[in-house]
Scaffold this active site. Structure first.
Site, PDB file in Angstrom:
ATOM      1  CE  LYS A   1      -0.207  31.799 -37.480  1.00  0.00           C
ATOM      2  NZ  LYS A   1      -0.218  31.664 -39.076  1.00  0.00           N
TER       3      LYS A   1
ATOM      4  CD  GLN B   1      -2.296  31.329 -42.716  1.00  0.00           C
ATOM      5  OE1 GLN B   1      -2.236  32.660 -41.083  1.00  0.00           O
ATOM      6  NE2 GLN B   1      -1.888  31.203 -42.952  1.00  0.00           N
TER       7      GLN B   1
ATOM      8  CG  ASP C   1       4.655  35.465 -39.914  1.00  0.00           C
ATOM      9  OD1 ASP C   1       4.615  35.091 -39.048  1.00  0.00           O
ATOM     10  OD2 ASP C   1       3.614  34.951 -40.876  1.00  0.00           O
TER      11      ASP C   1
END
Ligand code: NAP
Length: 281
Positions: free
Chosen positions: A55, A99, A122
Site C-alpha cells: 500500500k 491493517q 478504507d
C-alpha cells in the site's frame, strides 16, 4: 464462448497513471504539500506487513506519501486508540488505514470506528458503512468498492441481475451486497448457515466469492454466461472459486491473481487522493 477477463491488474495500472496527474496538480495547487496515507500495522504478521508495504509502494508510485506507524504485538486498545486520535488530528494525514486483523486483545471494531469519517479511506467505520448503505457520501470499503469500479469499467450490466454474494464479513460481503443493491441488482447474501448453497449460486447472473476457503465454490454450481468475481487469494495461487473449468463458459471473470487484489489497493489510494483533494484543494 471465451470469457472476458476482468483484468484488475491492467486497470489498476491505468488508474495509477490518471492519478499521477491529479497528484501533481494537487501538489502545485497546495504549495507542494503531498497527500499522505497513514498506515498502522500492529504486530509482525508477515502477510499483513506485506500488504502494508504494498500500500505504501502504491502511494509512492502515484506521487503520494505514506506514514508507516508500526506498533508492537502487545499494543492495547487504549494505546491504539491514542495513535488513531493523533492521526485524526494531524492535518498532514489525509487517510488512515488500520491493517486488519489486529492482535486478539485489541477491540478492532472500536479502533476502526475511532477513525474520523473524512479520513476513513478504507471504508471500515460503522458510520461510513451506514452512510454508504443509505446512498450518502462515504468512502466504500476498499475491496468491494474496487470490485464495483472494475465492473463499471468493463460495463458489466448489474441492473435487474441476480447477484449472489457468498460471505458476509464487515469489510467484504456485507458492503459488497449493499453496493450491488445500490446498482439495482437483486442480491442474495450467503454465509456459513445458508442451506443448499449450490442451488442459490446456480441462480446467479453475478457470483461474488468472499469465503476465505480455496476453491470452495465449485465450477459446476455456476451457470453458463454468469459473471464471476473471486475476492479470495490463497497461497496455492487460487481464489475462493474453482475458476479453471469456467473460462470458456462464463461471460466474464476476475483472474486470481490479478483481478480483485490490485483493485483493492488501487481503491484505497484513489480514496486517499479524493480525501486529500477535499482537504487541500
Ligand atoms: P471472513 O471474515 O473470514 O468471512 C468469510 C465469510 O465466508 C463469512 O461471512 C462466513 O460466514 C462465510 N463462510 C465461511 N464458510 C462458509 C460456508 N461453508 N458456506 C458459506 N459461507 C461460508 O473473510 P473476508 O475477510 O470476508 O475474506 C474473504 C476472502 O476474501 C478471503 O479469501 C480473503 O483472503 C479475501 N480478501 C481479499 C482481499 C483482496 O484485496 N483481494 C481483501 C479482503 C479479503 P459466517 O459469517 O456465517 O461465518
Amino acid at each position: 464462448m471465451s470469457a472476458q477477463i476482468l483484468d484488475g491488474k491492467a486497470l489498476a495500472q491505468h488508474f495509477e497513471e490518471e492519478m499521477q496527474g491529479r497528484v501533481e496538480a494537487l501538489k502545485a495547487k497546495a504549495g507542494g504539500r503531498t497527500p499522505i496515507l497513514a498506515t498502522i500495522l500492529v504486530g509482525a504478521d508477515p502477510a499483513s506487513a506485506t500488504y502494508v508495504r504494498m500500500k505504501g509502494n502504491a502511494c509512492r508510485r502515484v506521487g503520494m506519501d505514506s506514514l508507516a506507524v508500526e506498533l508492537p504485538a502487545d499494543t492495547t486498545t487504549g494505546q491504539l486508540l491514542a495513535r488513531i486520535g493523533e492521526l485524526n488530528d494531524n492535518p498532514d494525514v489525509h487517510g488512515i488505514l488500520l491493517q486488519h486483523p489486529v492482535p486478539a486483545q485489541i477491540d478492532e471494531r472500536r479502533c476502526f470506528d475511532a477513525i474520523r469519517l473524512d479520513k476513513d479511506v478504507d471504508g471500515v467505520t460503522c458510520l461510513g458503512f451506514g452512510r454508504m448503505a443509505m446512498d450518502e457520501a462515504a468512502y466504500g470499503s476498499a475491496t468491494p468498492k474496487g470490485i464495483m469500479r472494475l465492473l463499471e469499467h468493463y460495463q458489466v450490466p448489474l441492473e435487474g441481475k441476480h447477484a449472489v454474494v457468498v460471505g458476509r464479513s464487515a469489510i467484504l460481503g456485507k458492503p459488497m451486497a449493499m453496493m450491488l443493491l445500490a446498482a439495482n441488482a437483486t442480491v442474495t447474501i450467503c454465509h456459513s448457515r445458508t442451506r443448499d448453497l449450490p442451488a442459490l449460486v446456480r441462480q446467479a447472473n453475478i457470483v461474488v466469492g468472499a469465503v476465505g476457503r480455496p476453491e470452495f465454490i465449485k465450477a459446476d454450481w455456476i451457470k453458463d454466461g454468469a459473471v464471476v468475481v473471486d475476492a479470495g487469494f490463497h497461497p496455492e495461487k487460487c481464489g475462493d472459486i474453482e475458476l479453471g473449468p469456467l473460462t470458456d463458459r462464463v461471460a466474464a471473470y476476475t483472474p486470481v491473481p490479478g483481478g480483485v487484489g490490485p483493485m483493492t489497493i488501487n481503491t484505497l489510494i484513489f480514496q486517499t487522493l479524493a480525501a486529500a483533494e477535499k482537504a487541500l484543494g
